[in-house]
Design an enzyme around this catalytic site. Sequence first.
Site, PDB file in Angstrom:
ATOM      1  N   CYS A  19       0.808  -1.222   0.000  1.00  0.00           N
ATOM      2  CA  CYS A  19       0.000   0.000   0.000  1.00  0.00           C
ATOM      3  C   CYS A  19       0.840   1.270   0.000  1.00  0.00           C
ATOM      4  O   CYS A  19       0.512   2.252  -0.675  1.00  0.00           O
ATOM      5  CB  CYS A  19      -0.933  -0.002   1.206  1.00  0.00           C
ATOM      6  SG  CYS A  19      -2.025  -1.433   1.289  1.00  0.00           S
ATOM      7  N   LYS A  41      -5.273   3.521   7.625  1.00  0.00           N
ATOM      8  CA  LYS A  41      -5.223   4.485   8.721  1.00  0.00           C
ATOM      9  C   LYS A  41      -4.341   5.681   8.415  1.00  0.00           C
ATOM     10  O   LYS A  41      -4.432   6.702   9.094  1.00  0.00           O
ATOM     11  CB  LYS A  41      -4.738   3.793  10.016  1.00  0.00           C
ATOM     12  CG  LYS A  41      -5.554   2.565  10.394  1.00  0.00           C
ATOM     13  CD  LYS A  41      -7.050   2.822  10.360  1.00  0.00           C
ATOM     14  CE  LYS A  41      -7.861   1.553  10.510  1.00  0.00           C
ATOM     15  NZ  LYS A  41      -7.743   0.600   9.401  1.00  0.00           N
ATOM     16  N   CYS A  47      -5.187  -1.754  -1.477  1.00  0.00           N
ATOM     17  CA  CYS A  47      -6.147  -2.804  -1.855  1.00  0.00           C
ATOM     18  C   CYS A  47      -7.173  -2.279  -2.859  1.00  0.00           C
ATOM     19  O   CYS A  47      -7.717  -1.187  -2.712  1.00  0.00           O
ATOM     20  CB  CYS A  47      -6.840  -3.339  -0.614  1.00  0.00           C
ATOM     21  SG  CYS A  47      -5.692  -4.122   0.553  1.00  0.00           S
ATOM     22  N   GLU A  63     -10.480  -5.294  12.893  1.00  0.00           N
ATOM     23  CA  GLU A  63     -11.407  -5.613  11.815  1.00  0.00           C
ATOM     24  C   GLU A  63     -11.622  -7.119  11.755  1.00  0.00           C
ATOM     25  O   GLU A  63     -10.721  -7.891  12.055  1.00  0.00           O
ATOM     26  CB  GLU A  63     -10.854  -5.133  10.474  1.00  0.00           C
ATOM     27  CG  GLU A  63     -10.799  -3.628  10.358  1.00  0.00           C
ATOM     28  CD  GLU A  63     -10.254  -3.161   9.019  1.00  0.00           C
ATOM     29  OE1 GLU A  63     -10.384  -1.967   8.734  1.00  0.00           O
ATOM     30  OE2 GLU A  63      -9.685  -3.999   8.278  1.00  0.00           O
ATOM     31  N   SER A  88     -13.558  -4.681   7.780  1.00  0.00           N
ATOM     32  CA  SER A  88     -12.793  -4.164   6.653  1.00  0.00           C
ATOM     33  C   SER A  88     -13.745  -3.632   5.600  1.00  0.00           C
ATOM     34  O   SER A  88     -14.895  -4.062   5.501  1.00  0.00           O
ATOM     35  CB  SER A  88     -11.948  -5.293   6.057  1.00  0.00           C
ATOM     36  OG  SER A  88     -11.487  -4.945   4.778  1.00  0.00           O
TER      37      SER A  88
END
Length: 556
Positions: free
Chosen positions: A51, A126, A196, A446, A472
């Site tokens: 990510c 986050k 993602c 999550e 999620s």
Amino acid sequence: MSELNQNSRVVTQGVNRSAARAMFKAVGFTDDDLRKPIIGVANTWIEIGPCNFHLRRLAAKIKEGIRAAGGTPMEFNTVSISDGITMGVEGMKASLISREVIADSIELVTRGNHFDGLVCISGCDKTNPGVMMAMTRVDVPALALYGGSINPGHYQGKSLTVQDTFEAVGAYTAGKISEEEYMGIENNACPGAGACGGQFTANTMSTVMEFIGLSPIGFNSVPATDPEKDKVAFECGRLIMELIKRDLRPSQILSRKAFENAIASVAATGGSTNAVLHLLALAREAGVELHIDDFDAISARTPVIADLKPAGKYMAADMHAAGGIPLVMKRLLDGGYLHGDCPTVTGQTIAEACAPAQETPQQTVIYTVEQPLKEHGGLAILHGNLAEEGGVMKISASNVHQFKGPARVFNCEEDAMAAVTANTIKAGDVVVIRYEGPKGGPGMREMLGVTAAIAGAGLGDQVALLTDGRFSGATRGISVGHIAPEAARGGLIGVLQDGDAIEINVAERRLSVALSDAEVAARKAVWQAPTPRYKTGVMAKYSRSVSSSSEGAITN
């Protein structure tokens, strides 16, 4: 440029600042550099997971843009926790806590160095809200750039995201796919850098960043490995200098109407329930009045016009190719679902910024508001004796809007996951996972591992899941999270027992358990708060200071 360095000159100018200048010169800055506006470049780069892996490249381009526009960039880093990597283990408790650490660290470095402006680069779940919270606190001219989505993976003619790996676990343990297919999905789901790929939390909050006005319109949705991403990064560097000249700050952008635009974007794209948590937190940083029930009201009047995973067919990269966030914005604006007069970091209003949006011919990702994918948005806020402060349900992720069943109660995620993978959860059950809230977890993990395993086992529309933890953005199925008050704060979820009759009723926005007042009182009389899982360190400090999820799980 000297009149634009009003903050940083306190550190860099004057006879008595010789020591500071000497230290800057030790790492390569010159007197000419230090006379210019100093721009902090907050990078959330880490080598752990895709990510944020490519953000060093984007930071370099941003710094080039800053220098070209007459500023001096100073890059610094902060932490990041990969939800996809930590999902389902104890380390996932660190994820939400990292949002506060990210915001705190950016605030500290910005205040400590008296930056004149700030550019934040974020990538995963986050880091996006964390950088926005920091920008709001320091309130210097600032903007955010999202690193972009990963490209789809491919296996056996099917496009993949990381969601498919989680669901493959349930399918494999239920005997529905072979080991070869299971490994084929794992080895092909994530083909390179980027967050993602569905409208999961990262891409949901990326969309929010543009709709709320803190990111330039059309920049965030450019995929991570697209050559155009370097160009928009350079432009962000140039743009921050314009913001300083205009003295445009987050406090001038983050109005109540801007938050309503952001919520509409989540609803219209079938976005993550985590947006509720993060926007509540951001509103409290900004001093904007926002209530959890506002999400329900705005979602109810906003149509779903983007056919995106996890509920739909397509991925964020597909939406970008179809016309991107600007096209979604323009369609919502033309339909009367947005406040077009809200300002953005480009200096344009929302209406002006999305006016040039172009639709790709024959695209099938972004619908019109006249013929939407669904008439109403993807979020619902449920209340009732099981959720007096509210619970969040992603109704776009399931077509089942009424469900009754007996509770199967678990005191942690691992126990629930063990039951699912052992095939002891049956159709009609309501899985309850408690003591996973902000305080009780701590950190509000999550539950994608559990929900994905349920879906992979073919029970997605036959088993409900309730938790005081989170879901999620990739979660699909009958799931209600963020239940507040949480078990650790004495919420009714903490005294549920196996077999209790639970009802989810979306039409009535109700989440309830069939217990008499007398029975509830008797159970609460003998209930005791569990011993804190962590007694020292950041987890313990967070648990002692965090607010309810209905208030954004903030720590100030």
